[in-house]
Scaffold this motif. Structure first.
Motif, PDB file in Angstrom:
ATOM      1  N   VAL A   1       0.841  -1.194   0.000  1.00 56.77           N
ATOM      2  CA  VAL A   1       0.000   0.000   0.000  1.00 56.77           C
ATOM      3  C   VAL A   1       0.882   1.252   0.000  1.00 56.77           C
ATOM      4  O   VAL A   1       0.616   2.225  -0.706  1.00 56.77           O
ATOM      5  CB  VAL A   1      -0.962  -0.020   1.205  1.00 56.77           C
ATOM      6  N   ASN A   2       1.967   1.215   0.775  1.00 54.84           N
ATOM      7  CA  ASN A   2       2.885   2.353   0.795  1.00 54.84           C
ATOM      8  C   ASN A   2       3.564   2.539  -0.555  1.00 54.84           C
ATOM      9  O   ASN A   2       3.718   3.665  -1.032  1.00 54.84           O
ATOM     10  CB  ASN A   2       3.951   2.166   1.880  1.00 54.84           C
ATOM     11  N   ALA A   3       3.952   1.411  -1.159  1.00 58.78           N
ATOM     12  CA  ALA A   3       4.697   1.482  -2.414  1.00 58.78           C
ATOM     13  C   ALA A   3       3.856   2.119  -3.518  1.00 58.78           C
ATOM     14  O   ALA A   3       4.375   2.833  -4.374  1.00 58.78           O
ATOM     15  CB  ALA A   3       5.155   0.096  -2.833  1.00 58.78           C
ATOM     16  N   TYR A   4       2.550   1.864  -3.493  1.00 54.92           N
ATOM     17  CA  TYR A   4       1.690   2.408  -4.554  1.00 54.92           C
ATOM     18  C   TYR A   4       0.860   3.579  -4.051  1.00 54.92           C
ATOM     19  O   TYR A   4      -0.280   3.785  -4.475  1.00 54.92           O
ATOM     20  CB  TYR A   4       0.805   1.294  -5.134  1.00 54.92           C
ATOM     21  N   ARG A   5       1.461   4.314  -3.092  1.00 58.48           N
ATOM     22  CA  ARG A   5       0.844   5.528  -2.558  1.00 58.48           C
ATOM     23  C   ARG A   5      -0.649   5.353  -2.306  1.00 58.48           C
ATOM     24  O   ARG A   5      -1.488   6.136  -2.749  1.00 58.48           O
ATOM     25  CB  ARG A   5       1.087   6.706  -3.500  1.00 58.48           C
TER      26      ARG A   5
END
Lengths: 431, 452
Positions: free
Chosen positions: B65-69
């Motif tokens: 989730v963090n990686a794909y904002r």
């Protein structure tokens, strides 16, 4: 305290007590009496562990310290005495002087973080270790031993009196009192405040092949239950209520985890194992721990789960196991003894390592169900079996005969210490 | 924050659901390349969606989730919803696959829903299915409000048993009479002639009743270890009650749900000595208890055999069968808990295969609450059964032969069979039949099919 000539009555009393309970003091005294006419060529060193801070002279410190001289005792070059104030006296033949000096250097190193040694840059160095040339200093050593024996006796008498008083007034907490929910609650509260860092121990799990020296594979980090008991509930018998004790370990595991989370030193720099409960593995404390660990490090960290905890809820265990494996940790089942081994199938449980508790019964090579222990170890995988609590060489011999290569326990610690000494010796000779 | 004004409408409480709806609305104009995913963790079995499970699921998803904002929301019912911006579809697929694997023992992840839909996760392509996602977000807010209302109406939550409350609970346990809390349940064996005969009566303490009597506001099962400790005292109290129990005839069989430690007590020896010769006493032990003290078990096992006391391993399930070789317990009987999952081919076949190594006369299928369990068991060659369906069979048979049956319903008859004292029992007009062990007609068992 003044010291007159040893009178008959004192000797009699000392003898009587010695017969009842051979304390280190009495053994030393007896030995010195015997040496009276054989002082020549003998020396002694007094290691004053009693000067160290309490945290540095716990039982195992004293044991390891005394163990320094054990090889010389085996070579009949000397006798070691551990006194009840933790001081150690080693009486030895002059030929062993170099070895003894090396041993004392090692002990200084071992306790070098203690104020007594930390500040002592030469001048006060004498206080930690006192040397005696028996031909010259026999009397002063004898006086020291007598004083120690008297003090010890006094202490013992006081203890007995104290015990009698306690019995008489029937205090709620006595020696060996069973653990109750109330005490457990107090202990759990105390755990929140207690400084567990002092009680954290490391013990190596070593590969031992043939007669080669042990090679540490990883170190188990754990809280010494004995120290904990001593500090928090000295008079309680923790084994009396196994389920309450189990609850305590769960609280403890969680505390250890938050302690490790606080440490920013390299306590958890890989190649360690920590004890965890299944529930703790799913807790936010563990996730914080996981955050602080470099991904590359996880493969070198072993999570030890108790067998009881695994079988209490196999579903939760499977979930936790899969999660831990996904993160790259290795899992070890702890506390498997000869009686529970038949129930523990490593492969079916999908576990990486099995810790088998050494039991002298293992020499017979059979499990309680009559099956062969060697076969069990083969099925588990000899390289995935750790024989733990090895207190004797017999444990290692027996394990090796069945193909085990990983060992842990007091005897293994002794072997490591011996190897360190040997290496130091070699180093010194080379120099 | 504004001070609440008395009488004013309650302020809108910020929930994960309302945050989700806000986010869903804000995203309306920038939907390109975004997706949303709904993970239906609320559909998992309760034991598989405890706090720890959910925490781990969130943790697994976090990096992606963090990686794909993206944004992630944990709903009050344990569902997880997250949105991603231009993710690599393979990454998303892999992560959901991983998550599914983690919950692989729950039927949600493998059961065939029949409609071909995946009930574990739902993906929304926000470019094309935005409306559907918005509906979902609105629905979650409505559900959350309902839950909140139900919760405030339900009163305060129960506290888990802890070491501080345990002491008081133990004191209370010592003071109350637990005879009315004792339940009994008959296990049957189906003979080759198609008769169902009583195998034994199990006596146990009704947990829900015990809970009410001891500590209505404390969840006794909320701490496993402390409950185990409590149960040791409970065993001793139960022995007292069993000795004092007044039935028209003394049971010829007792199957007792006890701790291993209880078997070594004087109370148990006294109980054993007090029963008539020929009375069959069995102990139902848990895997946990045996693993906690295997040394004690290995020492006790031959003694019990010598004394003629049966050893039953209780509460085995498909998972236990998979993870261990139950024969190692060297027991007289293994109680396998029937569950609906066993109807599923994947689970059922694995369980059946694991059972092949155990002789059928040492197997009992417990918790047969419906005919399904009995049918499944008979198919595996199992002839010993216990459970609510068996209770109903027994009560129906009793009513068929009881001269006082006209005044009763089947449910009443079942309930009265289950107790040993108290008003329920007093309502029955035929105590002799209540305490007797009839022979009933039953479906014939099948021969076990070898080589499954």
């Amino acid at each position: 305290m003044a010291f007159g000539p040893v009178d008959r009555a004192t000797l009699e009393r000392q003898k009587m007590i010695a017969q009842r309970l051979p304390t280190g003091e009495n053994l030393l005294l007896e030995y010195l009496h015997k040496l009276e006419r054989h002082r020549r060529g003998r020396r002694a060193v007094l290691i004053r562990l009693s000067l160290l801070q309490a945290v540095n002279r716990r039982e195992h410190h004293v044991r390891i310290a005394a163990g320094t001289f054990e090889p010389l005792v085996k070579q009949l070059k000397g006798q070691v005495f551990t006194l009840s104030n933790c001081d150690i006296v080693f009486v030895f033949k002059e030929t062993a002087l170099e070895d003894v000096e090396a041993g004392v250097v090692r002990l200084r190193f071992m306790f070098s973080d203690d104020p007594v040694l930390a500040g002592a840059a030469g001048g006060e160095a004498g206080t930690f270790a006192d040397w005696f040339l028996l031909e010259r200093d026999y009397q002063s050593l004898l006086h020291y031993a007598q004083r120690m024996a008297t003090e010890e006796r006094l202490r013992r008498t006081q203890d007995l009196a104290q015990e009698a008083v306690e019995k008489a007034v029937s205090r709620p907490v006595r020696r060996g009192e069973p653990l109750t929910p109330l005490m457990l609650g107090k202990m759990e509260d105390a755990l929140v405040r207690a400084d567990l860092a002092n009680m954290m121990r490391r013990q190596a799990v070593c590969a031992i092949v043939g007669h080669a020296p042990p090679q540490a594979v990883f170190h188990e980090l754990f809280i010494s239950i004995a120290d904990l008991r001593e500090t928090l509930l000295p008079n309680v018998n923790l084994a009396s209520s196994p389920w309450l004790f189990q609850q305590l370990t769960e609280t403890l595991d969680r505390r250890v985890l938050s302690l490790l989370n606080k440490h920013d030193d390299r306590t958890v720099a890989g190649d360690v194992s920590i004890n965890l409960n299944v529930q703790t593995l799913l807790s936010s404390e563990f996730l914080t721990f996981d955050d602080n660990i470099k991904a590359s490090m996880r493969g070198t960290i072993v999570l030890e789960l108790q067998k009881v905890d695994i079988f209490a809820d196999l579903g939760a265990y499977m979930f936790a196991r899969d999660f831990a494996h996904d993160r790259g940790y290795r899992i070890c089942i702890d506390g498997v003894n000869i009686e529970s081994a038949p129930f523990v199938d490593r492969e079916r449980l999908g576990i990486d390592l099995v810790k088998l508790v050494w039991d002298p019964l293992m020499v017979a090579g059979k499990l309680p169900n009559g099956a062969s222990l060697e076969e069990y170890i083969n099925r588990t995988g000899p390289s995935r079996t750790i024989l733990c609590r090895c207190d004797t060489q017999e444990a290692i011999d027996c394990g090796q005969a069945m193909g085990v290569t990983l060992f842990q326990g007091r005897h293994v610690e002794g072997l490591i210490a011996a190897e360190l000494r040997r290496q130091k010796g070699v180093f010194r000779r080379r120099r | 924050m504004n001070m609440p004004v008395p009488g004013a409408p309650a302020p809108e409480i910020v929930t994960q659901e309302s945050l989700l709806l806000g986010a869903a609305e804000r995203i309306a104009r920038i939907r390109d390349g975004r997706i949303a995913m709904h993970i239906h963790l609320s559909l998992l079995r309760p034991q598989n969606r405890q706090e720890g499970h959910i925490r781990i699921a969130l943790r697994m998803l976090e990096p992606m989730v963090n990686a794909y904002r993206g944004q992630m929301f944990l709903l009050g019912n344990s569902d997880i919803v997250f949105m991603l911006k231009e993710p690599n579809p393979v990454d998303v697929e892999n992560m959901v696959f991983k998550l599914r694997a983690l919950f692989s023992k729950d039927p949600l992840t493998y059961a065939d829903s029949g409609d071909g839909r995946d009930h574990f996760s739902t993906m929304y392509d926000l470019e094309t299915h935005y409306e559907g996602f918005l509906d979902l977000a609105r629905q979650t807010v409505a559900d959350a409000k309902k839950r909140l209302k139900a919760k405030s109406a339900g009163g305060k939550e129960m506290q888990n048993l802890d070491s501080k409350t345990l002491g008081a609970v133990l004191e209370r346990l010592a003071a109350i009479d637990i005879t009315r809390l004792i339940r009994r349940q008959t296990a049957i064996v189906i003979t080759g002639q198609g008769n169902a005969v009583s195998l034994f009566q199990e006596f146990y303490v009704a947990m829900a009743e015990l809970q009410k009597a001891l500590a209505p506001d404390i969840n006794l099962l909320g701490n496993r270890w402390l409950f185990q400790h409590l149960s040791q005292t409970l065993d001793l109290r139960m022995l007292d009650s069993l000795r004092a129990m007044k039935l028209t005839e003394r049971p010829s069989t007792f199957s007792l749900n006890f701790n291993l430690a209880t078997a070594a007590t004087k109370s148990f020896a006294d109980f054993e000595a007090g029963e008539a010769p020929g009375t069959q006493i069995s102990l139902e032990l848990s895997v946990l208890d045996i693993l906690a003290d295997s040394r004690g078990y290995q020492a006790l096992r031959p003694q019990l055999r010598e004394r003629g006391i049966g050893v039953i391993i209780d509460n085995l399930n498909a998972l236990t069968l998979r993870l261990m070789d139950i024969r190692q317990f060297d027991a007289d009987l293994y109680k396998i808990s029937w569950s609906m999952e066993m109807r599923e081919a994947e689970f059922g076949n694995a369980a059946a295969a694991a059972l092949m190594s155990v002789p059928t006369e040492k197997l009992l299928l417990a918790r047969c609450d419906s005919e399904d369990g009995i049918a499944w068991g008979l198919n595996q060659g199992i002839t010993r059964f216990q459970g609510r369906h068996v209770d109903a069979m027994l009560a129906a048979y009793t009513m068929h032969h009881c001269d006082k049956a006209a005044a009763c319903t089947l449910a009443q008859c079942i309930a009265r069979h289950g107790v040993v004292a108290g008003p329920l029992r007093l309502e029955c007009g035929n105590h002799a039949m209540l305490d007797s062990a009839p022979v009933m007609r039953a479906p014939k068992p099948k021969k076990r099919q070898e080589g499954l």
